[in-house]
Design an enzyme around this catalytic site. Structure first.
Site, mmCIF file in Angstrom:
data_model
loop_
_atom_site.group_PDB
_atom_site.id
_atom_site.type_symbol
_atom_site.label_atom_id
_atom_site.label_comp_id
_atom_site.label_asym_id
_atom_site.label_seq_id
_atom_site.Cartn_x
_atom_site.Cartn_y
_atom_site.Cartn_z
ATOM 1 N N ASN A 170 2.443 1.599 4.034
ATOM 2 C CA ASN A 170 2.841 0.351 4.910
ATOM 3 C C ASN A 170 2.259 0.489 7.231
ATOM 4 O O ASN A 170 3.109 -0.043 7.180
ATOM 5 C CB ASN A 170 4.199 -0.241 4.412
ATOM 6 N N CYS A 190 -1.117 0.961 6.964
ATOM 7 C CA CYS A 190 -2.824 0.832 7.643
ATOM 8 C C CYS A 190 -3.173 -0.165 6.655
ATOM 9 O O CYS A 190 -3.325 -1.463 7.440
ATOM 10 C CB CYS A 190 -3.722 1.754 6.904
ATOM 11 N N ARG A 191 -3.200 -0.698 5.192
ATOM 12 C CA ARG A 191 -4.128 -1.737 4.347
ATOM 13 C C ARG A 191 -3.605 -2.669 4.125
ATOM 14 O O ARG A 191 -4.145 -4.127 5.086
ATOM 15 C CB ARG A 191 -4.324 -0.702 3.130
ATOM 16 N N SER A 192 -1.824 -2.559 3.708
ATOM 17 C CA SER A 192 -1.120 -3.672 4.043
ATOM 18 C C SER A 192 -0.672 -4.773 4.696
ATOM 19 O O SER A 192 -0.516 -5.764 4.884
ATOM 20 C CB SER A 192 0.485 -3.174 2.834
ATOM 21 N N ASP A 224 -8.234 3.582 1.658
ATOM 22 C CA ASP A 224 -8.037 4.221 2.887
ATOM 23 C C ASP A 224 -7.349 4.877 3.488
ATOM 24 O O ASP A 224 -9.049 5.582 4.124
ATOM 25 C CB ASP A 224 -6.300 4.836 2.378
ATOM 26 N N CYS A 276 0.314 -1.160 0.275
ATOM 27 C CA CYS A 276 -0.294 -0.113 -0.082
ATOM 28 C C CYS A 276 1.023 1.417 0.096
ATOM 29 O O CYS A 276 2.379 1.171 -0.120
ATOM 30 C CB CYS A 276 -0.673 0.038 1.189
#
Length: 166
Positions: free
Chosen positions: A12, A14-16, A133, A9
């Site tokens: 690096n 939040c999402r990933s 995001d 993401c």
């Protein structure tokens, strides 16, 4: 043979890392820890060395999914050689990774097709192009729902790919 998965993401945090932690948890639950490795990285350097965002950590804690020791890092060109699956959380991340790897519409594209794709390609019925995001909108719960479902789909794909190799 081991399958290696990298989630990517922007920062690096939040999402990933959420996808990394959820996927690792699902891999352990499936007793495949000796066959599948999982990591995450970002395309931007703003949060290098930082732990996942507080919102990500809170959701992972609520679901009792370990995340201790995770720290943001940058995606590198070497990751293309290291990982079998590079899963980008949105189309901008995919564009940035392709640029880093110098993958255009031709060239390595055919070889990269299996290993480089967006996370939402795992969930076509959701009708979304990108994983939103939560750094900007705070909706970590919705992202967790997508990540949990998508990781289950990816785990099935990886298991099938590993069985073909045997």
């Amino acid at each position: 043979m081991k399958a290696r998965i990298l989630f990517v993401c922007l920062g690096n945090i939040c999402r990933s890392p959420m996808a990394e932690a959820v996927m690792r948890y699902q891999v352990v639950q499936a007793n495949l820890g000796d066959q599948i490795e999982v990591d995450s990285a970002g395309t931007g350097d703003w949060h290098l060395g930082h732990p996942p965002h507080e919102g990500t950590r809170k959701l992972l804690d609520e679901h009792r999914i370990p995340h201790k020791g995770m720290k943001a890092r940058l995606v590198t060109a070497d990751d293309f050689d290291t990982f079998d699956y590079i899963v980008c959380m949105d189309t901008n991340n995919l564009r940035d990774v392709r640029k880093l790897l110098e993958i255009g519409e031709g060239g390595k594209e055919h070889a990269a097709r299996k290993k480089l794709f967006t996370f939402m390609e795992l969930l076509p019925s959701k009708g979304l192009k990108d994983v939103p995001d939560p750094y900007y909108d705070g909706n970590f719960s919705f992202v967790y729902e997508l990540v949990d479902s998508g990781c289950k789909e990816l785990l099935q794909r990886v298991k099938a790919d590993l069985e073909q190799v045997r």
